[in-house]
Design an enzyme around this catalytic site. Structure first.
Site, PDB file in Angstrom:
ATOM      1  N   GLY A  51      -2.818   9.298 -15.147  1.00 57.01           N
ATOM      2  CA  GLY A  51      -1.867   8.631 -14.261  1.00 57.01           C
ATOM      3  C   GLY A  51      -1.699   9.291 -12.901  1.00 57.01           C
ATOM      4  CE1 TYR A 234      11.015   3.127 -15.406  1.00 56.37           C
ATOM      5  CE2 TYR A 234      12.573   3.731 -13.683  1.00 56.37           C
ATOM      6  CZ  TYR A 234      11.476   4.032 -14.455  1.00 56.37           C
ATOM      7  OH  TYR A 234      10.866   5.244 -14.305  1.00 56.37           O
TER       8      TYR A 234
HETATM    9  P1  NAD Z   1       1.142   9.224 -17.698  1.00 62.06           P
HETATM   10  O1  NAD Z   1       1.532   8.956 -19.107  1.00 62.06           O
HETATM   11  O2  NAD Z   1      -0.151   8.714 -17.212  1.00 62.06           O
HETATM   12  O3  NAD Z   1       1.159  10.796 -17.377  1.00 62.06           O
HETATM   13  C1  NAD Z   1       2.055  11.685 -17.953  1.00 62.06           C
HETATM   14  C2  NAD Z   1       1.477  13.071 -17.907  1.00 62.06           C
HETATM   15  O4  NAD Z   1       2.419  13.959 -18.531  1.00 62.06           O
HETATM   16  C3  NAD Z   1       0.176  13.230 -18.688  1.00 62.06           C
HETATM   17  O5  NAD Z   1      -0.724  14.036 -17.955  1.00 62.06           O
HETATM   18  C4  NAD Z   1       0.610  13.936 -19.971  1.00 62.06           C
HETATM   19  O6  NAD Z   1      -0.391  14.706 -20.575  1.00 62.06           O
HETATM   20  C5  NAD Z   1       1.706  14.821 -19.402  1.00 62.06           C
HETATM   21  N1  NAD Z   1       2.611  15.350 -20.413  1.00 62.06           N
HETATM   22  C6  NAD Z   1       3.415  14.657 -21.261  1.00 62.06           C
HETATM   23  N2  NAD Z   1       4.113  15.517 -22.039  1.00 62.06           N
HETATM   24  C7  NAD Z   1       3.746  16.755 -21.650  1.00 62.06           C
HETATM   25  C8  NAD Z   1       4.109  18.056 -22.065  1.00 62.06           C
HETATM   26  N3  NAD Z   1       5.017  18.256 -23.022  1.00 62.06           N
HETATM   27  N4  NAD Z   1       3.504  19.103 -21.469  1.00 62.06           N
HETATM   28  C9  NAD Z   1       2.557  18.942 -20.502  1.00 62.06           C
HETATM   29  N5  NAD Z   1       2.204  17.728 -20.044  1.00 62.06           N
HETATM   30  C10 NAD Z   1       2.783  16.649 -20.623  1.00 62.06           C
HETATM   31  O7  NAD Z   1       2.353   8.691 -16.833  1.00 62.06           O
HETATM   32  P2  NAD Z   1       2.589   8.369 -15.300  1.00 62.06           P
HETATM   33  O8  NAD Z   1       2.982   6.943 -15.250  1.00 62.06           O
HETATM   34  O9  NAD Z   1       1.514   8.876 -14.438  1.00 62.06           O
HETATM   35  O10 NAD Z   1       3.932   9.209 -15.067  1.00 62.06           O
HETATM   36  C11 NAD Z   1       4.005  10.361 -14.260  1.00 62.06           C
HETATM   37  C12 NAD Z   1       5.296  10.310 -13.447  1.00 62.06           C
HETATM   38  O11 NAD Z   1       5.229   9.199 -12.546  1.00 62.06           O
HETATM   39  C13 NAD Z   1       6.549  10.095 -14.317  1.00 62.06           C
HETATM   40  O12 NAD Z   1       7.604  10.836 -13.785  1.00 62.06           O
HETATM   41  C14 NAD Z   1       6.814   8.608 -14.119  1.00 62.06           C
HETATM   42  O13 NAD Z   1       8.161   8.261 -14.348  1.00 62.06           O
HETATM   43  C15 NAD Z   1       6.425   8.455 -12.666  1.00 62.06           C
HETATM   44  N6  NAD Z   1       6.200   7.069 -12.222  1.00 62.06           N
HETATM   45  C16 NAD Z   1       5.399   6.227 -12.939  1.00 62.06           C
HETATM   46  C17 NAD Z   1       5.249   4.913 -12.512  1.00 62.06           C
HETATM   47  C18 NAD Z   1       4.397   3.927 -13.271  1.00 62.06           C
HETATM   48  O14 NAD Z   1       4.562   2.718 -13.098  1.00 62.06           O
HETATM   49  N7  NAD Z   1       3.482   4.371 -14.082  1.00 62.06           N
HETATM   50  C19 NAD Z   1       5.887   4.458 -11.340  1.00 62.06           C
HETATM   51  C20 NAD Z   1       6.653   5.366 -10.609  1.00 62.06           C
HETATM   52  C21 NAD Z   1       6.811   6.668 -11.066  1.00 62.06           C
END
Ligand code: NAD
Length: 395
Positions: A51, A234
């Site tokens: 992500g 959300y």
């Molecule tokens: P994702 O699931 O792709 O990535 C999450 C990451 O966190 C992964 O690399 C995972 O391995 C890591 N992770 C989880 N638990 C862990 C732990 N205990 N120790 C170490 N690493 C750990 O998700 P994403 O959507 O890329 O989310 C990342 C951030 O972006 C979050 O804060 C999310 O709220 C934010 N975000 C996401 C979106 C969306 O639509 N996807 C939009 C805006 C903001």
């Protein structure tokens, strides 16, 4: 082994190493084509394997030439199980970074634990001395408190009253109505304990106390706001409370970082298909409509496009426009009034019968499988591949 997708709801339990590598290569190629960004050179990415975190690591390396340390929480393969997608992504990223002579090492462990934090600091001291950017991009369903051992679970629920809306099963395109009961006070607190800013602050405090932050170092965490249709689940729901806490934490960190002239920022990013967002009810249907409209207008972006834009903006203070709460708004195109009014009108009409015409649900499904390395036309998924892939420099 022969690796095919095996999924239950929004969880895919297999991943394809070659497909994951393609996903990483596509992102690297995008960044290389866009060109150099004069950005930070020693970067720690916490949550670096998928992500937004993976896109941050790729952009740091291939646009700014940074040395990166990635904290990931992934599983390697076993005799009859594939590794996780994040494992394969990290293996490919490290291999490709090293081929281009960039420093890249990863720590595999629970980012919430003291042990992982200490290991990371040791590695920074040993190899990089100090760092100038910390990206915090962790999304997790649970967190173990490093002091008390208490386990907190995050839930995706509305607050105050039940929430009823349309949702889609993106495997069979079936739209149904979902009703979610409101969270209890305890569930709200637990969600904030997992997805709020507590762990981000623990990281920055420890990095600061260990004197591994350069003068002028920056830290960025990612947040989301979204439109009114998804507010109850959300922004006004349990996860929104956690994001409010994360955003408030940025203010605390700004005070803490003042004496090194550092800065803490929250970037509000666009809604995108990731392992985490596919778990949120209603959101996949919203993203399918959003993607159809944004593609139609030629303004759609994925994780890598968003993060490249973020890094370009932070490298040039003049381009860094903050909202009235001090946040970067990478969701500006998603939130445009023309985009949102079209979504609202489609939202009324969309049903199981017309979802393929009105939305980009097929694109959503494709993106979902791509997260696990599936659906690439030039990969033959009938051929045996070795599921055991090593990450070059993992601790
Ligand atoms: P994702 O699931 O792709 O990535 C999450 C990451 O966190 C992964 O690399 C995972 O391995 C890591 N992770 C989880 N638990 C862990 C732990 N205990 N120790 C170490 N690493 C750990 O998700 P994403 O959507 O890329 O989310 C990342 C951030 O972006 C979050 O804060 C999310 O709220 C934010 N975000 C996401 C979106 C969306 O639509 N996807 C939009 C805006 C903001």
């Amino acid at each position: 082994m022969i690796i095919k997708p095996k999924f239950r709801g929004f969880i895919c339990t297999t991943a394809h190493p070659e497909g994951c590598e393609k996903n990483v290569i596509e992102q690297i190629d995008y960044v290389k084509n866009k060109g150099v960004i004069d950005g930070p050179k020693k970067v720690l990415v916490i949550g670096a394997s998928t992500g937004y975190g993976l896109a941050s690591r790729i952009t740091s390396t291939f646009a700014s030439g940074a040395s990166t340390i990635g904290v990931v929480f992934e599983k390697s393969a076993s005799k009859n199980r594939t590794a996780t997608a994040g494992w394969y992504n990290t293996a490919s990223f490290e291999k490709l970074a090293k081929e281009s002579e960039y420093y890249a090492k990863s720590i595999n462990g629970d980012a919430f634990s003291n042990e992982t934090k200490e290991k990371t600091i040791e590695l920074i001291k040993r190899d990089l001395g100090k760092i100038d950017l910390v990206i915090y991009s962790v999304a997790s369903p649970k967190r173990v408190d490093p002091v008390t051992g208490e386990i907190f679970h995050s839930v995706l629920k509305p607050i105050g009253k039940p929430y009823k809306n349309k949702t889609v099963d993106f495997h069979n395109y079936n739209i149904s109505e979902i009703e979610i009961e409101p969270a209890t006070e305890e569930e709200i607190n637990q969600t904030v304990a997992v997805m709020g800013g507590y762990d981000w602050k623990l990281w920055i405090d420890l990095l600061r106390q260990s004197d591994v932050l350069e003068k002028g170092a920056m830290t960025i965490a990612y947040s989301y706001i979204g439109p009114e249709i998804t507010y109850p689940i959300y922004r006004n729901g349990t996860i929104g409370k956690a994001k409010e806490h994360l955003e408030a934490t940025a203010q605390l960190l700004n005070d803490d970082l003042r004496n090194i002239n550092g800065k803490a920022l929250v970037s509000v990013n666009k809604a995108l298909v990731t392992q985490s967002s596919s778990a949120i009810p209603v959101v996949p249907l919203y993203i399918s409509l959003l993607s159809k409209i944004m593609k139609g207008k030629g303004i759609d972006e994925g994780c890598i496009e968003q993060i490249y834009r973020l890094f370009s903006n932070i490298s040039n203070d003049n381009d860094l426009k903050l909202d009235d709460k001090g946040r970067v708004r990478l969701d500006d195109r998603e939130m445009r009034s023309d985009v949102q009014s079209e979504i609202l009108s489609l939202w009324e009409k969309v049903s199981t019968d017309n979802i393929r015409e009105l939305s980009d649900i097929e694109g959503y499904r494709k993106e979902f499988f791509k997260l696990f390395g599936f659906g690439y036309e030039d990969i033959d998924y009938e051929i045996e591949v070795d599921q055991n892939v090593d990450i070059l420099d993992i601790n």
